[in-house]
Scaffold this active site. Structure first.
Site, PDB file in Angstrom:
ATOM      1  N   ALA A  85       0.859  -1.187   0.000  1.00  0.00           N
ATOM      2  CA  ALA A  85       0.000   0.000   0.000  1.00  0.00           C
ATOM      3  C   ALA A  85       0.890   1.230   0.000  1.00  0.00           C
ATOM      4  O   ALA A  85       2.043   1.193   0.444  1.00  0.00           O
ATOM      5  CB  ALA A  85      -0.921   0.013   1.214  1.00  0.00           C
ATOM      6  N   GLU A 106      -5.886  -4.638  -8.660  1.00  0.00           N
ATOM      7  CA  GLU A 106      -5.670  -4.858  -7.227  1.00  0.00           C
ATOM      8  C   GLU A 106      -6.993  -4.844  -6.473  1.00  0.00           C
ATOM      9  O   GLU A 106      -7.211  -5.663  -5.575  1.00  0.00           O
ATOM     10  CB  GLU A 106      -4.735  -3.787  -6.674  1.00  0.00           C
ATOM     11  CG  GLU A 106      -3.286  -3.955  -7.092  1.00  0.00           C
ATOM     12  CD  GLU A 106      -2.404  -2.836  -6.598  1.00  0.00           C
ATOM     13  OE1 GLU A 106      -1.212  -3.093  -6.350  1.00  0.00           O
ATOM     14  OE2 GLU A 106      -2.882  -1.698  -6.464  1.00  0.00           O
ATOM     15  N   LYS A 124       4.827   3.980   5.675  1.00  0.00           N
ATOM     16  CA  LYS A 124       3.525   4.042   4.999  1.00  0.00           C
ATOM     17  C   LYS A 124       2.373   4.318   5.961  1.00  0.00           C
ATOM     18  O   LYS A 124       1.247   4.555   5.524  1.00  0.00           O
ATOM     19  CB  LYS A 124       3.256   2.725   4.246  1.00  0.00           C
ATOM     20  CG  LYS A 124       4.288   2.402   3.169  1.00  0.00           C
ATOM     21  CD  LYS A 124       4.335   3.480   2.115  1.00  0.00           C
ATOM     22  CE  LYS A 124       5.147   3.068   0.897  1.00  0.00           C
ATOM     23  NZ  LYS A 124       6.575   2.845   1.177  1.00  0.00           N
TER      24      LYS A 124
END
Length: 233
Positions: A85, A106, A124
């Site tokens: 991600a 995805e 992230k």
């Protein structure tokens, strides 16, 4: 230790979740590539599973490693998908994905999965989606300018993604990607609904309520994050 090594640690941890007989969704991007490598090694060691890749690049990598591939024609659901991600919201596990350009495939695989596990290095993690990266929106090539104007009405500053030579980036599905800047994404579910209601939009990179957990690696080691908290490793 580098971010790449943290990605590898998270990927190796998640790859151990795959067991014999599973249908596995293979994600796209630099972090997911480590998972494909790990699963290629486990397949050679005797693990038996089949996989559905989320991009041409992942399909090519998996084939090169001897991972047996399948399609939705033969399997209605995916047991486990492991993917990366671009942003992971703490607490909710809502995501921004698709900076690699494979967001449509995805999301198709994620939506068909019994369990979606996200892998990432700790950079992230964000408190609010949109803090660090743009939101990709996949759109039809025809009329993309009109679609961009509609996106501006919901608060986006939208620009078509281009290659280094100036040509449009084209997704595996033959569509364009509009990279959208929002000042703040305070309600990801509503924004996802608003964007997907725009004619010309194929899909957007907001993944809301899809991830079961995130495996995140950093200087303190590997953590398993669930909605609302941290699970034990």
């Amino acid at each position: 230790m580098s971010a790449s090594e943290y990605k590898r640690q998270a990927a190796e941890f998640a790859a151990e979740m795959v067991t014999d007989g599973m249908v596995v969704g293979l994600g796209t991007g630099s972090t997911a590539a480590f998972v494909v490598d790990a699963l290629g090694r486990r397949h050679k060691e005797g693990l038996r599973f089949v996989a559905i890749p989320t991009s041409v690049a992942t399909e090519t990598q998996a084939k090169g490693l001897g991972i047996p591939l399948t399609t939705f024609a033969d399997h209605a659901t995916v047991d486990l998908t492991i993917d990366g991600a671009d942003e992971i919201q703490r607490g909710t596990l809502n995501l921004i994905k698709g900076l690699g350009g494979a967001l449509l495939r995805e999301k198709i695989v994620a939506a068909a999965s019994s369990r979606l596990v996200i892998i990432a290095d700790e950079s992230k993690l964000v408190d609010h989606l949109g803090e660090k990266c743009l939101l990709p929106v996949e759109v039809t090539p025809f009329g993309w300018e009109a679609t961009a104007r509609h996106l501006e009405k919901v608060g986006a500053s939208a620009s078509p993604r281009r290659l280094r030579d100036g040509a449009f980036f084209v997704s595996d599905g033959g569509n364009l990607i509009l990279d959208c800047h929002f000042h703040e994404i305070s309600n990801a579910a509503k924004l996802e609904q608003d964007i997907r209601s725009i004619v010309g939009v194929v899909e957007c990179g907001l993944f809301v309520g899809l991830a079961a957990e995130a495996v995140v690696a950093g200087p303190q080691g590997v953590s398993r994050l669930t909605v609302g908290g941290v699970a034990s490793v």
